[in-house]
Design a protein around this motif. Structure first.
Motif, PDB file in Angstrom:
ATOM      1  N   ALA A 154       4.257   5.745  -5.315  1.00  7.86           N
ATOM      2  CA  ALA A 154       4.196   5.794  -6.785  1.00  7.86           C
ATOM      3  C   ALA A 154       3.237   6.895  -7.403  1.00  7.86           C
ATOM      4  CB  ALA A 154       3.978   4.226  -7.414  1.00  7.86           C
ATOM      5  N   ASP A 155       2.246   6.970  -6.856  1.00  6.51           N
ATOM      6  CA  ASP A 155       1.206   8.077  -7.251  1.00  6.51           C
ATOM      7  C   ASP A 155       1.877   9.313  -7.061  1.00  6.51           C
ATOM      8  OD1 ASP A 155      -0.605   6.352  -8.121  1.00  6.51           O
ATOM      9  OD2 ASP A 155      -1.501   6.203  -6.347  1.00  6.51           O
ATOM     10  N   LEU A 156       2.360   9.431  -5.790  1.00  8.12           N
ATOM     11  CA  LEU A 156       3.012  10.755  -5.352  1.00  8.12           C
ATOM     12  C   LEU A 156       4.258  11.229  -6.271  1.00  8.12           C
ATOM     13  CD1 LEU A 156       2.842  13.252  -3.307  1.00  8.12           C
ATOM     14  CD2 LEU A 156       4.622  11.830  -1.938  1.00  8.12           C
ATOM     15  N   LYS A 157       4.844  10.403  -6.696  1.00  7.76           N
ATOM     16  CA  LYS A 157       6.095  10.369  -7.620  1.00  7.76           C
ATOM     17  C   LYS A 157       5.672  10.803  -8.864  1.00  7.76           C
ATOM     18  CE  LYS A 157       7.821   7.436  -9.964  1.00  7.76           C
ATOM     19  NZ  LYS A 157       8.385   6.157 -10.545  1.00  7.76           N
ATOM     20  N   ASN A 158       4.541  10.252  -9.619  1.00  7.62           N
ATOM     21  CA  ASN A 158       4.010  10.806 -10.709  1.00  7.62           C
ATOM     22  C   ASN A 158       3.284  12.047 -10.727  1.00  7.62           C
ATOM     23  OD1 ASN A 158       4.604   7.973 -11.806  1.00  7.62           O
ATOM     24  ND2 ASN A 158       2.636   7.215 -11.151  1.00  7.62           N
ATOM     25  N   SER A 159       2.900  12.561  -9.739  1.00 10.14           N
ATOM     26  CA  SER A 159       2.356  13.917  -9.713  1.00 10.14           C
ATOM     27  C   SER A 159       3.518  14.864  -9.706  1.00 10.14           C
ATOM     28  CB  SER A 159       1.390  13.971  -8.327  1.00 10.14           C
ATOM     29  OG  SER A 159       0.368  12.893  -8.401  1.00 10.14           O
ATOM     30  N   LEU A 216      -1.167   9.355   2.210  1.00 11.29           N
ATOM     31  CA  LEU A 216       0.114   8.705   2.760  1.00 11.29           C
ATOM     32  C   LEU A 216       0.292   8.604   4.292  1.00 11.29           C
ATOM     33  CD1 LEU A 216       2.561   6.848   1.761  1.00 11.29           C
ATOM     34  CD2 LEU A 216       3.883   9.033   1.510  1.00 11.29           C
ATOM     35  N   ASN A 217      -0.143   9.735   4.709  1.00 10.38           N
ATOM     36  CA  ASN A 217      -0.156   9.628   6.328  1.00 10.38           C
ATOM     37  C   ASN A 217      -0.913   8.907   7.081  1.00 10.38           C
ATOM     38  OD1 ASN A 217       2.271  11.522   6.224  1.00 10.38           O
ATOM     39  ND2 ASN A 217       0.946  13.450   6.171  1.00 10.38           N
ATOM     40  N   ALA A 240       0.869  -1.111  -0.007  1.00 10.37           N
ATOM     41  CA  ALA A 240      -0.047   0.080   0.126  1.00 10.37           C
ATOM     42  C   ALA A 240       1.091   1.256   0.013  1.00 10.37           C
ATOM     43  CB  ALA A 240      -0.847  -0.016   1.379  1.00 10.37           C
ATOM     44  N   LEU A 241       1.810   1.093   0.851  1.00  9.01           N
ATOM     45  CA  LEU A 241       2.850   2.296   0.922  1.00  9.01           C
ATOM     46  C   LEU A 241       3.606   2.641  -0.367  1.00  9.01           C
ATOM     47  CD1 LEU A 241       4.268   1.957   4.580  1.00  9.01           C
ATOM     48  CD2 LEU A 241       2.810   3.842   3.639  1.00  9.01           C
ATOM     49  N   ALA A 251      -2.718  21.203  -4.685  1.00  6.68           N
ATOM     50  CA  ALA A 251      -3.717  20.284  -3.800  1.00  6.68           C
ATOM     51  C   ALA A 251      -3.715  19.090  -4.275  1.00  6.68           C
ATOM     52  CB  ALA A 251      -5.116  20.994  -4.570  1.00  6.68           C
ATOM     53  N   LEU A 252      -3.412  18.487  -5.419  1.00  6.35           N
ATOM     54  CA  LEU A 252      -3.186  17.166  -5.693  1.00  6.35           C
ATOM     55  C   LEU A 252      -2.076  16.519  -4.624  1.00  6.35           C
ATOM     56  CD1 LEU A 252      -3.798  14.620  -7.293  1.00  6.35           C
ATOM     57  CD2 LEU A 252      -2.374  15.200  -8.850  1.00  6.35           C
ATOM     58  N   LEU A 253      -1.025  17.106  -4.925  1.00 11.47           N
ATOM     59  CA  LEU A 253       0.107  16.638  -4.276  1.00 11.47           C
ATOM     60  C   LEU A 253      -0.241  16.626  -2.437  1.00 11.47           C
ATOM     61  CD1 LEU A 253       3.247  18.554  -5.736  1.00 11.47           C
ATOM     62  CD2 LEU A 253       2.649  16.263  -6.022  1.00 11.47           C
ATOM     63  N   SER A 254      -0.980  18.047  -2.061  1.00  9.74           N
ATOM     64  CA  SER A 254      -1.442  17.856  -0.722  1.00  9.74           C
ATOM     65  C   SER A 254      -2.340  16.536  -0.254  1.00  9.74           C
ATOM     66  CB  SER A 254      -1.849  18.996  -0.234  1.00  9.74           C
ATOM     67  OG  SER A 254      -2.435  18.892   1.014  1.00  9.74           O
ATOM     68  N   GLY A 255      -3.325  16.220  -1.217  1.00  8.22           N
ATOM     69  CA  GLY A 255      -4.112  15.242  -0.819  1.00  8.22           C
ATOM     70  C   GLY A 255      -3.337  13.820  -1.007  1.00  8.22           C
TER      71      GLY A 255
END
Length: 268
Positions: free
Chosen positions: A20-25, A59-60, A14-15, A50-54
């Protein structure tokens, strides 16, 4: 032990997916900054933030979930260090780490910041402790005042821009009235066909569309003229003069009596 290992494996999957999603953004946002900076707008930048913050919040939440084991209790130990090229590591790191040697292990398996970053953080903490509470409160109030003024200016500019756009888009005329006025001036559409009494001379059609209007009104004018001529024809020597041969002229309403030629003025 097997249940804990299974739970740890699911948590790691899951992490890895969230990272991976955060890296693509991040890659997409950096590409925009480097290649599309000339047409990049502020709302687009805010959307990317906003996308990165979400994604960071998600992740947290995964890290703080009750089913996620504490990662701080897990220790990563390199089992094999080799200066040779490792294709599996190349695939997992997308070509960023070609070898897993003693040079790269301290950087990639580091659990603490760099020594320089730690030193700067300690210096900031020391400077913060030296400031008294009154000075800190004044600085906070000053910063809040500056932020409030900035927000007020931004909101004022937004209101002015919106009001200016509304003024530009507001219609100041009625298209139907404009078309009716143009048709009346150019073709006489909607105007009355009757002329005021006492106006002489035929109506001249100066426009192409005026001929039909005048032609339609000719019958009414002839009837009015004939009735008027039969009632108010002048007398000349006892003979009623007909004005039927003079179309378009309205007879005068003044009666004129002309004496007969047999009454000579010098006759005794």
């Amino acid at each position: 032990m097997q249940r804990e290992e299974k739970q740890l494996e699911l948590s790691l999957e899951a992490l890895i997916s969230q990272v991976a999603d955060l890296k693509n953004s991040l890659v997409s946002f950096i590409y925009k900054l480097e290649n599309e900076y000339d047409r990049l707008t502020w709302p687009s930048v805010l959307d990317s933030f906003a996308l990165l913050s979400g994604q960071l919040n998600t992740l947290n939440k995964v890290l703080k979930h009750e089913k996620t084991p504490l990662m701080r209790n897990q220790v990563i130990i390199p089992l094999v260090l080799s200066p040779d090229r490792d294709e599996e590591i190349m695939r997992q790191t997308e070509g960023r780490v070609p070898v897993f040697s003693h040079e790269v292990v301290p950087d990639h398996l580091r659990t603490k910041p760099d020594p320089e970053v730690e030193e700067q953080e300690k210096q900031l903490i020391t400077d913060a402790t030296r400031i008294s509470s009154d000075v800190a409160q004044k600085q906070i109030q000053s910063l809040n005042k500056m932020c409030s003024n900035l927000l007020e200016k931004i909101s004022k500019e937004e209101r002015e821009s919106e009001s200016g756009g509304l003024r530009q888009n507001k219609q100041t005329f009625n298209p139907a009235d404009t078309n009716a006025l143009v048709a009346a001036v150019a073709f006489g559409k909607g105007l009355s066909n009757r002329r005021p009494p006492g106006s002489g001379g035929p109506v001249q059609a100066s426009q192409p569309g005026a001929g039909a209007i005048i032609a339609g009104a000719s019958g009414i004018q002839q009837v009015q003229m004939s009735s008027a001529s039969s009632q108010q024809q002048p007398m000349l020597g006892g003979v009623q003069m007909s004005q039927a041969g003079q179309p378009g002229k309205i007879p005068s309403g003044i009666k004129t009596n002309i004496k007969s030629a047999s009454m000579h003025p010098y006759q005794r």
